[in-house]
Design an enzyme around this catalytic site. Structure first.
Site: not given
Ligand code: NHV
Length: 857
Positions: A453
């Protein structure tokens, strides 16, 4: 140790009667540690961490208990010394070279041996192998390591950086994590305790070498089909002497008990490092197949170097011969993303793995075995080693090899940009070279991914606005250098042919549905987007590499860190174990869409597990239904690193949550799944099997008391590696003249000639909150059988989401969180998690009807 070095030399010397000589000497004893600046030396365990050593002495409370997390934070600001001494004989010293080998040092470690500084380590992800013969002595040798505080080490960079990196998961105001090549999650995460560890976290030993040694042995699979495998054995051989030497290099390979074959080459080894290539062809190889497609066949490959008739070095690997292609290409629908294994498109069923403990040395091989057994048991064929943790131990990849589980391997970068100064790039380069070489022989290794990400963040997380164009440009330059240059170039050079993805997700963002047409996606709509689970039916990506929903762990796990006084979602102790600030709110909000939200904490915990399981299953099934447009479904997340509220399917103690049972059902090789689409009720049959057969689908409309209201069946062919609408009917007709709040359809898909049941599922026409669920009386008979228990459960009315709750950590159930159909008895086997016999059990049985039943006559 993954290198078997000089084993043969050892035996030959041993047979000469010289018992003092050995190929390697493990240095795990006599360790002591001390806080830098104090004079107190205390016993230490190696491999380990300073936290474990302090805990063992009672100098730190159990960090997982209550609110102890804050009591342990001081440890990260101190420097720590570790020391040991070991004896060496003249004979051992007589070896041509001796290496001090650290498989892992966490992280800033100055290593002194007999008064000489031999290593300044700065990267937890690198193994170090230092030639030390010149400083070793016969008799006593002294080894001392100073671990410098990673916080203090990085503080000068933090103070002069000029801006604060958006590393939001780093739970301290001074977010220094990004300057350190150290497991990101140890600084805190939205499911993670902050434990910034230090110590000798992986094994350490001395290796003795004479004449020559194999520094690396890469079994490079150049092309593999069922007809033929072309394999190049690439060896890096170090001639330890000062003269050119002639040597015979031999590769032997065998499959199981079949006769071994070998190829041999005579080479002239220059002093120093030599590369040798031994190509070979295997006709009609046994192919390594993913879980569900057949055997994960493994060959034993062994390379050896022989000088003057004596084997001086050898190394071996277990090799699975297979082809894996990631098909990530423009197509008429957007951009595909799928795995083709041995030429066949594979729907990826799997999960995202995080480190299994905040204290990594506690993750034993037994724990890896159990975790991979759990992955395999849930009909999965893929895990993603996510970029906020660690490059895992060899044990994980070995177990994945054995079980046909493909590994999507991230490099360890997650959710924030990183520096790109020359010193940082040098560290990353060393880490990447080390880990690619360590992992590239594994059949399971399916692809590399640059980061988690960070690409999405660069585009969509508002950093341009936050930092302004100049700093943003600096971040973008760093991103390019790391993920578009350094990493892919190293993969190309060292692991040719293996797919590299710059960042996951590919370009998609869950707020932008149009992007789901391209590459892999993370859909966080049902969490951050606060959408109902039905959104997963329509928001279909080409490959779902993350989607998740939280739950509390079951009560016995909560009990491990809390007392009954804390049993409230918002109590301070529970909140210390809920790292998502919106978590409790979102669980309750989504629960309210489907269920009456209970008051009692224990009921909330149970219903939350049920909710997570069903909600996630909706996604898994939607992804499978939509193949080949969508070709993968990876759950966020498999496991936990401590007892906590999280998105996991298996809790810290190894207890399966409802979600893992639901994954096993949703990912079954053959699955019948009914869904309402418009005014139709469609029965999909999804299949990952590679052979067809004649099947029959039987549909029984029943009420909750077990009365069959209608029964019919259709015949057809089992689809091959695909998903089809097997049968459809008008939804209103299907439930004509019946009360949808008290009835369901029981579906069984059977082999038409054999009696095998391929799939056995239910479809409910009404949401649980509008169902009139009875409080069924469930009888439970228990029989003790060889240290295990067989429970027989039966109910005369429908009991939904039956949870057999047993307050023993890690017990295993042949099934749990299932629906008990009226009048059908179910046998459930309960075994202990550790192989020991189970003592007398207390069994509590929960069912949805206890919470959701609505009074009716
Ligand atoms: O939050 C839960 C998991 C994480 O533990 C972990 O990093 O890669 N999570 C959420 C997201 N990705 C992940 C995506 N989060 C967002 C993306 C874009 C906007 C807001 C939140 C895992």
């Amino acid at each position: 140790m993954w290198k078997i070095i000089l084993a043969v030399l050892w035996t030959s010397l041993f047979s000469l009667g010289n018992t003092a000589l050995a190929d390697s000497l493990t240095l795990h004893s006599n360790w002591q540690f001390s806080k830098y600046g104090s004079d107190e030396w205390l016993p230490a365990t190696v491999p380990g961490t300073v936290h474990q050593d302090l805990m063992a002495l009672g100098k730190l409370p159990d960090p997982f208990y209550g609110m102890n997390e804050k009591e342990i934070q001081w440890v990260e600001d101190e420097d720590w010394l570790y020391r040991t001494s070991f004896m060496l004989s003249e004979e051992q010293l007589a070896h041509q070279e001796i290496f001090l080998v650290f498989d892992g040092l966490d992280t800033y470690a100055d290593v002194s041996l007999n008064g000489v500084c031999i290593l300044k380590a700065n990267n937890m992800f690198v193994g170090y192998r230092v030639p030390v013969k010149h400083v070793l002595r016969s008799g006593e040798n002294k080894l001392l390591i100073r671990f410098r505080s990673p916080i203090r080490e990085a503080m000068p960079q933090w103070e002069t950086n000029g801006f604060i990196y958006p590393a939001a998961n780093d739970h301290r105001a001074e977010r220094v994590s990004i300057f350190t090549r150290k497991a990101p999650y140890s600084y805190g995460w939205d499911w993670g305790i902050r434990m910034v560890t230090c110590g000798i976290w992986r094994p350490v030993c001395l290796e003795f070498a004479n004449q020559a040694e194999i520094e690396d042995y890469f079994v490079c699979q150049q092309s593999v089909t069922s007809d033929r495998a072309e394999v190049d054995n690439r060896l890096e051989i170090r001639n330890l002497g000062n003269e050119i030497r002639e040597a015979q290099v031999k590769v032997t390979y065998a499959y199981g008990q079949e006769e071994s074959r070998s190829v041999e080459q005579t080479v002239r080894l220059q002093p120093g490092l030599n590369t040798v290539s031994l190509p070979l062809t295997i006709e009609s190889p046994h192919l390594w197949m993913p879980n569900g497609w057949g055997e994960a066949a493994l060959y034993d490959f062994r390379a050896s170097v022989c000088m003057d008739g004596e084997t001086v070095a050898s190394q071996q690997h277990r090799i699975g011969l297979r082809s894996i292609r990631v098909v990530n290409e423009e197509d008429s629908l957007g951009m595909s993303f799928y795995f083709e294994v041995n030429g066949i498109p594979m729907f990826a069923k799997g999960t995202n793995l995080i480190p299994s403990d905040a204290l990594l040395p506690r993750v034993t091989r037994e724990r890896y075995v159990r975790l991979l057994e759990d992955v395999q048991a849930a009909n999965m064929n893929m895990i993603r080693v996510w970029g906020g943790g660690v490059y895992e131990d060899d044990a994980l990849y070995e177990e994945a090899d054995k079980r046909g589980i493909l590994v999507w391997q991230d490099f360890m970068f997650a959710c924030t940009p990183y520096p790109h100064d020359p010193a940082f790039l040098k560290q990353v380069s060393e880490e990447v070279v080390y880990n690619i070489k360590r992992l590239r022989n594994h059949a399971s290794l399916a692809m590399w991914c640059g980061n988690n990400e960070v690409g999405e963040g660069m585009k969509y997380w508002g950093w341009k606005r936050k930092y302004g164009p100049e700093i943003y440009q600096q971040l973008a330059d760093g991103y390019d250098i790391l993920f578009r240059k350094l990493l892919p170039e190293k993969v190309k050079e060292l692991d040719p042919g293996r797919f590299y993805l710059e960042s996951s997700p590919y370009e998609a963002n869950w707020g932008r549905p149009e992007s789901w047409k391209r590459g892999d996606s993370h859909n966080w709509g049902t969490w951050y987007g606060q959408k109902p689970f039905e959104s997963l039916d329509t928001e279909i990506p080409r490959f779902m590499s993350e989607f998740g929903f939280q739950s509390f762990p079951e009560m016995k796990t909560i009990h491990s860190f809390a007392t009954p006084e804390d049993y409230d979602m918002e109590s301070p102790v529970m909140n210390a174990h809920q790292k998502s600030s919106i978590g409790n709110f979102l669980i309750k909000k989504t629960m309210g869409l489907y269920y009456p939200v209970p008051e009692k904490f224990e009921d909330l915990v149970y219903l939350g597990l049920v909710l997570q399981g069903h909600g996630m299953r909706q996604g898994m099934e939607a992804h499978r239904r939509n193949r080949p447009y969508c070709m993968g479904s990876l759950i966020w997340q498999l496991n936990d690193s401590w007892p906590v509220v999280s998105w996991s399917a298996i809790d810290y103690f190894g207890n399966w949550k409802a979600l893992h049972y639901q994954s096993r059902r949703a990912f079954a090789p053959v699955l019948v799944d009914a869904i309402r689409e418009g005014d139709k009720l469609r029965y999909y049959v999804m299949s990952d099997v590679l052979k067809t057969k004649d099947v029959v689908l039987q549909m029984e409309l029943m009420n909750f008391k077990g009365k069959v209201l209608r029964r019919h069946q259709v015949e057809g062919k089992l689809p091959v590696n695909s998903s089809v609408v097997f049968y459809e009917e008008d939804w209103n007709q299907a439930f004509a003249a019946c009360d949808t709040t008290t009835s369901f359809i029981h579906m069984t898909l059977k082999d038409r000639h054999g009696r095998e049941i391929l799939s056995d599922e239910v479809y409910y026409p009404a949401l649980p909150k509008s169902q009139h669920l009875p409080q069924a009386k469930i009888s439970c008979k228990m029989k003790k059988k060889n240290g295990a228990y067989e429970l027989t459960l039966k109910s005369d009315q429908l009991a939904r989401d039956v949870f057999i709750e047993i307050p023993v950590q890690g017990v295993r159930f042949s099934d749990n969180f299932f629906d008990l159909l009226p009048g059908v008895s179910r046998k459930i086997l309960v075994t202990s998690g550790d192989g020991c016999a189970l003592e007398d059990l207390t069994v509590n049985i929960r069912q949805l009807g206890d919470i959701c039943s609505i009074e009716h006559e």
